[in-house]
Design a protein around this motif. Structure first.
Motif, PDB file in Angstrom:
ATOM      1  N   ALA A 126      11.942   0.882 -19.836  1.00 47.16           N
ATOM      2  CA  ALA A 126      12.802  -0.164 -19.280  1.00 47.16           C
ATOM      3  C   ALA A 126      14.194  -0.141 -19.878  1.00 47.16           C
ATOM      4  O   ALA A 126      15.146  -0.558 -19.240  1.00 47.16           O
ATOM      5  CB  ALA A 126      12.171  -1.538 -19.508  1.00 47.16           C
ATOM      6  N   GLY A 127      14.340   0.328 -21.101  1.00 45.90           N
ATOM      7  CA  GLY A 127      15.645   0.342 -21.728  1.00 45.90           C
ATOM      8  C   GLY A 127      16.614   1.318 -21.129  1.00 45.90           C
ATOM      9  O   GLY A 127      17.781   1.351 -21.505  1.00 45.90           O
ATOM     10  N   HIS A 128      16.162   2.141 -20.161  1.00 43.87           N
ATOM     11  CA  HIS A 128      17.039   3.137 -19.566  1.00 43.87           C
ATOM     12  C   HIS A 128      17.357   2.855 -18.099  1.00 43.87           C
ATOM     13  O   HIS A 128      18.088   3.601 -17.485  1.00 43.87           O
ATOM     14  CB  HIS A 128      16.399   4.527 -19.685  1.00 43.87           C
ATOM     15  N   LEU A 129      16.788   1.808 -17.543  1.00 50.47           N
ATOM     16  CA  LEU A 129      17.052   1.468 -16.148  1.00 50.47           C
ATOM     17  C   LEU A 129      17.251  -0.040 -16.018  1.00 50.47           C
ATOM     18  O   LEU A 129      16.666  -0.808 -16.779  1.00 50.47           O
ATOM     19  CB  LEU A 129      15.869   1.874 -15.254  1.00 50.47           C
ATOM     20  N   PRO A 130      18.035  -0.481 -15.029  1.00 46.09           N
ATOM     21  CA  PRO A 130      18.106  -1.922 -14.756  1.00 46.09           C
ATOM     22  C   PRO A 130      16.726  -2.463 -14.419  1.00 46.09           C
ATOM     23  O   PRO A 130      15.899  -1.783 -13.811  1.00 46.09           O
ATOM     24  CB  PRO A 130      19.048  -1.994 -13.545  1.00 46.09           C
ATOM     25  N   LEU A 131      16.488  -3.698 -14.813  1.00 45.52           N
ATOM     26  CA  LEU A 131      15.174  -4.301 -14.626  1.00 45.52           C
ATOM     27  C   LEU A 131      14.771  -4.328 -13.157  1.00 45.52           C
ATOM     28  O   LEU A 131      13.597  -4.121 -12.822  1.00 45.52           O
ATOM     29  CB  LEU A 131      15.180  -5.725 -15.201  1.00 45.52           C
ATOM     30  N   PRO A 167       2.030   4.308 -15.925  1.00 46.61           N
ATOM     31  CA  PRO A 167       2.449   5.644 -16.390  1.00 46.61           C
ATOM     32  C   PRO A 167       3.294   6.392 -15.358  1.00 46.61           C
ATOM     33  O   PRO A 167       4.208   7.135 -15.721  1.00 46.61           O
ATOM     34  CB  PRO A 167       1.127   6.365 -16.667  1.00 46.61           C
ATOM     35  N   LEU A 168       3.003   6.203 -14.066  1.00 45.52           N
ATOM     36  CA  LEU A 168       3.821   6.853 -13.040  1.00 45.52           C
ATOM     37  C   LEU A 168       5.242   6.294 -13.051  1.00 45.52           C
ATOM     38  O   LEU A 168       6.218   7.035 -12.864  1.00 45.52           O
ATOM     39  CB  LEU A 168       3.182   6.659 -11.664  1.00 45.52           C
ATOM     40  N   THR A 169       5.371   4.985 -13.276  1.00 45.23           N
ATOM     41  CA  THR A 169       6.701   4.382 -13.382  1.00 45.23           C
ATOM     42  C   THR A 169       7.438   4.932 -14.594  1.00 45.23           C
ATOM     43  O   THR A 169       8.643   5.199 -14.533  1.00 45.23           O
ATOM     44  CB  THR A 169       6.582   2.847 -13.498  1.00 45.23           C
ATOM     45  N   ARG A 170       6.732   5.114 -15.700  1.00 44.66           N
ATOM     46  CA  ARG A 170       7.351   5.671 -16.906  1.00 44.66           C
ATOM     47  C   ARG A 170       7.931   7.054 -16.627  1.00 44.66           C
ATOM     48  O   ARG A 170       9.086   7.341 -16.966  1.00 44.66           O
ATOM     49  CB  ARG A 170       6.318   5.745 -18.027  1.00 44.66           C
ATOM     50  N   LYS A 204      13.076  10.196 -15.258  1.00 45.95           N
ATOM     51  CA  LYS A 204      13.807  11.166 -14.423  1.00 45.95           C
ATOM     52  C   LYS A 204      15.028  10.512 -13.781  1.00 45.95           C
ATOM     53  O   LYS A 204      16.115  11.086 -13.740  1.00 45.95           O
ATOM     54  CB  LYS A 204      12.879  11.740 -13.349  1.00 45.95           C
ATOM     55  N   ILE A 205      14.845   9.291 -13.260  1.00 43.30           N
ATOM     56  CA  ILE A 205      15.956   8.600 -12.609  1.00 43.30           C
ATOM     57  C   ILE A 205      17.060   8.289 -13.605  1.00 43.30           C
ATOM     58  O   ILE A 205      18.253   8.400 -13.300  1.00 43.30           O
ATOM     59  CB  ILE A 205      15.459   7.312 -11.928  1.00 43.30           C
ATOM     60  N   ALA A 206      16.685   7.885 -14.824  1.00 39.95           N
ATOM     61  CA  ALA A 206      17.678   7.513 -15.828  1.00 39.95           C
ATOM     62  C   ALA A 206      18.591   8.680 -16.193  1.00 39.95           C
ATOM     63  O   ALA A 206      19.716   8.469 -16.639  1.00 39.95           O
ATOM     64  CB  ALA A 206      16.977   6.988 -17.090  1.00 39.95           C
TER      65      ALA A 206
END
Length: 220
Positions: free
Chosen positions: A67-72, A116-119, A124-126
């Protein structure tokens, strides 16, 4: 259409249909807000991060899914998307083999796999999305830099967005408006940030020599 509607609202898939509807709604609102030069995700905070070593359960979970690498808001859309997809697939498979699964069991399975899939996806997105801020620079350092209009045109109304690179080679997107004596600056135009007020940067058309310098820098 009524058959599809009844299927999507069936009790065993209802949690996933609701999650999908919320995801589509949030994504649509974010897309529209970006087109008018404002990202609604900024209302929720650009980042979620917990400092120190003693994290609570929820804070630790946010950190684990990156979460620290993407907007909530983007993180929430990812979780909802994976939750709904996995839930629908689970129930479709269960019905296919003739073993219906209670909604709460399918929801638990979907939640366990969606995190885990979101992680993985968020990491990758970040790496590829531009960031509005960086620990290495202050926004005031962007004054004088050359960037490209990505959401616009820039005029004297609502701010658009300008993408630029800092001295460390990191990409950023910042809100910007055209200067008081400047004509509207279309999407794709090279602009120079010449000032900043409380809401956004002030941009003008970039001088030809600075545009060429920016192209050389980007190629490097």
């Amino acid at each position: 259409m009524s058959v599809i509607g009844d299927l999507l609202l069936a009790p065993d898939v209802r949690p996933f249909a609701i999650a999908a509807a919320i995801m589509v709604t949030l994504g649509g609102i974010e897309l529209v807000s970006m087109l008018v030069g404002f990202s609604i995700s900024e209302l929720f905070g650009k980042e979620v991060a917990a400092e120190g070593d003693n994290h609570g359960t929820l804070e630790g979970l946010f950190l684990w899914v990156n979460a620290g690498h993407l907007p909530l808001l983007i993180l929430l859309i990812l979780v909802l998307g994976y939750f709904s997809i996995i839930g629908f697939v689970t129930q479709a498979f269960a019905h296919g083999i003739g073993l219906p699964v209670p909604a709460w069991v399918a929801a638990l399975v979907a939640l366990v796999w969606s995190l885990p899939l979101t992680r993985v996806t968020s990491r990758k997105i970040a790496r590829i999305i531009p960031r509005d801020e960086s620990y290495a620079v202050e926004e005031t350092d962007f004054v004088g830099h050359i960037g490209e209009v990505t959401v616009g045109p820039l005029d004297h109304g609502l701010p658009g967005r300008v993408r630029l690179k800092d001295v460390f080679g990191n990409w950023h997107t910042v809100p910007a408006r055209a200067g008081p004596d400047s004509e509207a600056l279309p999407v794709g135009a090279s602009v120079q940030l010449v000032d900043r007020d409380a809401k956004s940067f002030v941009a003008i058309a970039a001088p030809a020599d600075l545009r060429e310098q920016r192209r050389s820098s980007n190629r490097a």
